[in-house]
Scaffold this active site. Structure first.
Site, short mmCIF file in Angstrom:
data_model
loop_
_atom_site.label_atom_id
_atom_site.label_comp_id
_atom_site.label_asym_id
_atom_site.label_seq_id
_atom_site.Cartn_x
_atom_site.Cartn_y
_atom_site.Cartn_z
N HIS A 91 3.21 -42.96 38.20
CA HIS A 91 1.98 -43.75 38.22
C HIS A 91 2.28 -45.05 38.96
O HIS A 91 3.39 -45.60 38.82
CB HIS A 91 1.54 -44.15 36.81
N CYS A 150 1.21 -49.57 30.46
CA CYS A 150 0.59 -48.29 30.09
C CYS A 150 -0.23 -48.40 28.81
O CYS A 150 -1.22 -47.70 28.64
CB CYS A 150 1.66 -47.22 29.89
N1 ARG Z 1 3.10 -39.44 28.74
C1 ARG Z 1 2.12 -40.09 29.53
C2 ARG Z 1 1.84 -39.27 30.78
O1 ARG Z 1 2.78 -38.75 31.33
C3 ARG Z 1 2.56 -41.47 29.90
C4 ARG Z 1 1.52 -42.26 30.62
C5 ARG Z 1 1.98 -43.63 30.99
N2 ARG Z 1 0.92 -44.42 31.44
C6 ARG Z 1 0.93 -45.21 32.52
N3 ARG Z 1 -0.09 -45.98 32.73
N4 ARG Z 1 1.90 -45.15 33.40
O2 ARG Z 1 0.74 -39.13 31.21
#
Ligand code: ARG
Length: 285
Positions: A184, A278
């Site tokens: 991300h 996150c």
């Molecule tokens: N386990 C989640 C996923 O893989 C983690 C998300 C993390 N969020 C972020 N904004 N980077 O989707």
């Protein structure tokens, strides 16, 4: 200008860091009441690792209290059973002014979160726009002044960038992510204020790196040691930067640049592949 004029100019002060100004923010957070690592959809997730669920809640609450102590507002989104990643509220969508875009998740395990975040938006007076293509909210869509930096490559579909641009009326700058550990945008880039960012260059494709250098010539480049503890998954109010405590090198860079780093330990939530940012959906005014 003559040499005499130049000589009479005050010498630029390069030893004292710039002073930074905080502005009060509104955030939404979702308690990790049902947090667990039950599936692996990013390289940080290991379903055999043990997660201390109570500690996760305490660490999350410490983050919430940190925001409150800085004077920010924190809205709470109701967690939903069976959605263990819902704590990562940043992914719920993008809210700017009167506009809200709700997420469309890449993986079926998280799909149910979209309805929960849409309900929260509707309850707060927004009429959320749904995109046809995958968008994972502020995981990949970061507002920087009057533009939105938009990641693609792993989660958010580049075609959603146009949809989001139309929905919120701010220009998007598409940036390609190339390392699956930085899946991300908010794992590889932090917006510190309207004109200042920090990032981890190896996480980006060549064109994206050139674009970032062009837009933000003063960008802080973070070292691998900080990037690999998700140090860039940070939240700034323009002065205070709340970041993972383990990112000590990045904290020193921030202090040198006049910001005030505030480290928090989110070790349990890191096991799901997320940290400070996150867990934080900013409601941009
Ligand atoms: N386990 C989640 C996923 O893989 C983690 C998300 C993390 N969020 C972020 N904004 N980077 O989707």
């Amino acid at each position: 200008m003559t040499i005499a004029d130049v000589a009479s100019q005050p010498t630029p002060d390069t030893t004292t860091p710039r002073s930074r100004t905080a502005s009060l923010r509104r955030y939404a957070m979702t308690a990790p009441s049902y947090f667990a690592v039950e599936y692996a959809i990013n390289p940080w997730m290991d379903v055999t690792a043990s997660v201390d669920a109570d500690l996760a809640v305490r660490q999350w609450d410490e983050l919430r209290r940190t925001y409150l102590s800085l004077g920010h507002t924190v809205d709470l989104v109701e967690p939903v059973g069976g959605l263990p990643d819902m704590v990562y509220a940043a992914n719920g969508g993008l809210v700017v002014g009167d506009s809200a875009v709700v997420a469309r998740f890449a993986y079926p395990q998280r799909a149910g979160e979209a309805a929960a975040y849409a309900r929260w938006m509707a309850a707060h007076g927004f009429d959320p726009v749904h995109t046809e293509h995958v968008n994972e909210g502020q995981g990949d869509l970061l507002v920087a002044g009057s533009i939105v930096l938009a990641g693609y490559g792993f989660r958010t579909d580049r075609r959603a960038h146009d949809e989001v641009e139309r929905a919120i009326g701010l220009p998007l700058v598409s940036l390609e992510l190339v390392d699956p550990r930085f899946y991300h945008l908010d794992t590889a880039l932090a917006v510190l204020d309207d004109t200042t960012i920090a990032y981890y260059p190896p996480a980006f494709g060549d064109d994206a790196r050139a674009r970032i250098q062009d837009l933000f010539p003063d960008a802080i480049e973070v070292a691998s040691a900080d990037a690999f503890v998700l140090g860039l998954n940070a939240v700034s109010d323009g002065k205070h930067v709340v970041l993972p405590a383990a990112a000590t090198g990045f904290a020193a860079q921030l202090a040198d640049a006049g910001f005030e780093p505030i480290g928090v330990d989110l070790s349990e939530l890191l096991k799901g592949g997320g940290s400070v940012k996150c867990c934080t959906l900013e409601v941009y005014r």
